[in-house]
Design a protein around this motif. Structure first.
Motif, mmCIF file in Angstrom:
data_model
loop_
_atom_site.group_PDB
_atom_site.id
_atom_site.type_symbol
_atom_site.label_atom_id
_atom_site.label_comp_id
_atom_site.label_asym_id
_atom_site.label_seq_id
_atom_site.Cartn_x
_atom_site.Cartn_y
_atom_site.Cartn_z
ATOM 1 N N ASN A 68 39.609 9.682 7.392
ATOM 2 C CA ASN A 68 39.980 10.447 8.217
ATOM 3 C C ASN A 68 39.240 11.179 9.225
ATOM 4 N N LEU A 69 37.968 10.957 8.956
ATOM 5 C CA LEU A 69 37.046 11.649 9.757
ATOM 6 C C LEU A 69 36.170 10.642 10.776
ATOM 7 N N ASP A 70 36.437 10.668 12.104
ATOM 8 C CA ASP A 70 35.940 9.353 13.028
ATOM 9 C C ASP A 70 34.617 9.821 13.070
ATOM 10 N N LEU A 71 33.840 8.863 13.223
ATOM 11 C CA LEU A 71 32.582 8.740 13.420
ATOM 12 C C LEU A 71 32.073 8.235 14.722
ATOM 13 N N TYR A 72 31.667 9.206 15.503
ATOM 14 C CA TYR A 72 31.506 8.986 16.993
ATOM 15 C C TYR A 72 30.001 8.648 17.152
ATOM 16 N N VAL A 73 30.148 7.262 17.987
ATOM 17 C CA VAL A 73 28.772 6.906 18.379
ATOM 18 C C VAL A 73 28.369 7.387 19.672
ATOM 19 N N SER A 74 29.226 7.789 20.479
ATOM 20 C CA SER A 74 29.308 8.225 21.891
ATOM 21 C C SER A 74 30.523 9.007 22.190
ATOM 22 N N ASP A 75 30.584 9.475 23.205
ATOM 23 C CA ASP A 75 31.958 10.369 23.745
ATOM 24 C C ASP A 75 33.102 9.092 23.734
ATOM 25 N N ASN A 76 32.755 7.842 23.911
ATOM 26 C CA ASN A 76 33.813 6.997 24.114
ATOM 27 C C ASN A 76 33.748 5.701 23.074
ATOM 28 N N PRO A 81 35.039 5.024 9.119
ATOM 29 C CA PRO A 81 34.717 4.427 7.834
ATOM 30 C C PRO A 81 35.694 4.770 6.524
ATOM 31 N N ASP A 82 35.772 4.041 5.874
ATOM 32 C CA ASP A 82 36.700 4.353 4.553
ATOM 33 C C ASP A 82 36.152 5.514 3.784
ATOM 34 N N ILE A 83 34.651 5.412 3.746
ATOM 35 C CA ILE A 83 33.788 6.453 2.882
ATOM 36 C C ILE A 83 32.612 6.804 3.728
ATOM 37 N N MET A 84 32.491 7.978 4.051
ATOM 38 C CA MET A 84 31.270 8.614 4.771
ATOM 39 C C MET A 84 30.531 9.702 4.129
ATOM 40 N N LEU A 85 29.451 9.529 3.678
ATOM 41 C CA LEU A 85 28.774 10.553 3.157
ATOM 42 C C LEU A 85 27.664 10.888 4.147
ATOM 43 N N PHE A 86 27.677 12.321 4.576
ATOM 44 C CA PHE A 86 26.566 12.963 5.311
ATOM 45 C C PHE A 86 26.035 14.092 4.931
ATOM 46 N N CYS A 87 25.167 14.627 5.416
ATOM 47 C CA CYS A 87 24.329 16.005 4.826
ATOM 48 C C CYS A 87 24.016 16.855 6.067
ATOM 49 N N ASP A 88 24.620 16.781 7.210
ATOM 50 C CA ASP A 88 24.451 17.681 8.288
ATOM 51 C C ASP A 88 25.747 17.995 8.836
ATOM 52 N N ARG A 89 26.478 18.924 8.033
ATOM 53 C CA ARG A 89 27.745 19.645 8.632
ATOM 54 C C ARG A 89 27.903 19.859 9.737
ATOM 55 N N LYS A 90 26.720 20.534 10.436
ATOM 56 C CA LYS A 90 26.749 20.972 11.535
ATOM 57 C C LYS A 90 27.317 19.952 12.793
ATOM 58 N N ARG A 91 27.241 18.601 12.488
ATOM 59 C CA ARG A 91 27.393 17.586 13.233
ATOM 60 C C ARG A 91 29.181 17.153 13.337
ATOM 61 N N VAL A 92 29.776 18.023 12.426
ATOM 62 C CA VAL A 92 31.104 17.910 12.505
ATOM 63 C C VAL A 92 31.629 18.690 13.681
ATOM 64 N N LYS A 96 35.471 15.630 14.360
ATOM 65 C CA LYS A 96 34.490 14.318 14.689
ATOM 66 C C LYS A 96 33.186 14.415 14.219
ATOM 67 N N TYR A 97 32.552 13.652 13.519
ATOM 68 C CA TYR A 97 31.248 13.549 12.992
ATOM 69 C C TYR A 97 30.466 12.625 14.053
ATOM 70 N N LYS A 98 29.544 13.588 14.536
ATOM 71 C CA LYS A 98 28.546 13.097 15.555
ATOM 72 C C LYS A 98 27.096 12.899 15.041
ATOM 73 N N GLY A 99 26.842 12.169 13.862
ATOM 74 C CA GLY A 99 25.505 12.161 13.476
ATOM 75 C C GLY A 99 25.174 10.623 13.002
ATOM 76 N N VAL A 100 24.273 10.842 12.161
ATOM 77 C CA VAL A 100 24.160 9.198 11.253
ATOM 78 C C VAL A 100 24.587 9.850 9.713
ATOM 79 N N PRO A 101 25.459 8.991 9.340
ATOM 80 C CA PRO A 101 25.772 9.270 7.865
ATOM 81 C C PRO A 101 24.609 8.692 7.091
ATOM 82 N N ARG A 102 24.456 9.007 5.767
ATOM 83 C CA ARG A 102 23.533 8.389 4.734
ATOM 84 C C ARG A 102 23.846 7.218 4.013
#
Length: 193
Positions: A68-76, A81-92, A96-102
């Motif tokens: 339930n968290l969208d991975l935004y590649v760009s504004d459009n 992802p079914d599962i996404m692990l990330f270590c930069d919460r400030k990008r939520v 919307k997550y706007k970073g590169v998951p691990r």
């Protein structure tokens, strides 16, 4: 029963496009409908992975999300992802997550299997996501892909076998995340229902 006219069809199409509850992904300008859902096994497997990772990441800077968290590649352009692990919460930002998951996982369903193995795999690689797992509930299999020279290479593949009498027994096989070797899952944990 009356036949639908063009106005009815246009109205129904607009209702679908405006349905906030409808899950979609937009990749390379193409909108993909995420319905129907993956079903019981799909959600159980995702839940198993989510809970195992979340408990191991407690008190860390990293987070894990499930479906339930969208991975935004760009504004459009975005994916779910079914599962996404990330270590930069400030990008939520605004849910919307706007970073590169691990690390990402896609659990296959009949509606998404082809896209998960092709379109999304290519897009995840282009983003530089280091590790990608593809899980098949039907086959009870796990494929581990690592990013090498901007392309995913299949590093390991397992078909779950929980019968201890079978020589292929592997339920206690430990899978570790490449970037975080202390974060592990067994095949039993993944496929436990």
């Amino acid at each position: 029963m009356p036949l639908l006219n063009d106005n009815d069809i246009k109205r129904d199409a607009m209702l679908l496009l405006n349905d906030d509850d409808m899950k979609t992904e937009k990749i390379d300008g193409v909108i993909y409908n995420m319905s129907p859902s993956g079903g019981f096994m799909h959600s159980q497997i995702n839940g198993n992975i989510y809970h195992a990772l979340r408990s191991q990441l407690k008190n860390s800077v990293c987070s894990v999300s499930m479906e339930n968290l969208d991975l935004y590649v760009s504004d459009n352009e975005y994916m779910i992802p079914d599962i996404m692990l990330f270590c930069d919460r400030k990008r939520v930002i605004h849910d919307k997550y706007k970073g590169v998951p691990r690390f990402v996982v896609e659990t296959l369903s009949p509606a998404t299997a082809y896209k998960d193995r092709t379109v999304k795999m290519k897009k995840y690689a282009s983003l530089g996501i280091d590790e990608y797992w593809i899980i098949s509930p039907k086959e009870q299999s796990v494929e581990l892909y690592y990013l090498e020279n901007n392309v995913y290479q299949l590093t390991a593949s397992y078909i779950f076998q929980e019968d201890k009498a079978d020589k292929a027994y592997n339920a206690d096989t430990v899978l570790a995340l490449r970037a975080m070797p202390a974060v592990t899952l067994t095949l039993q944990e993944i496929f436990e229902i």
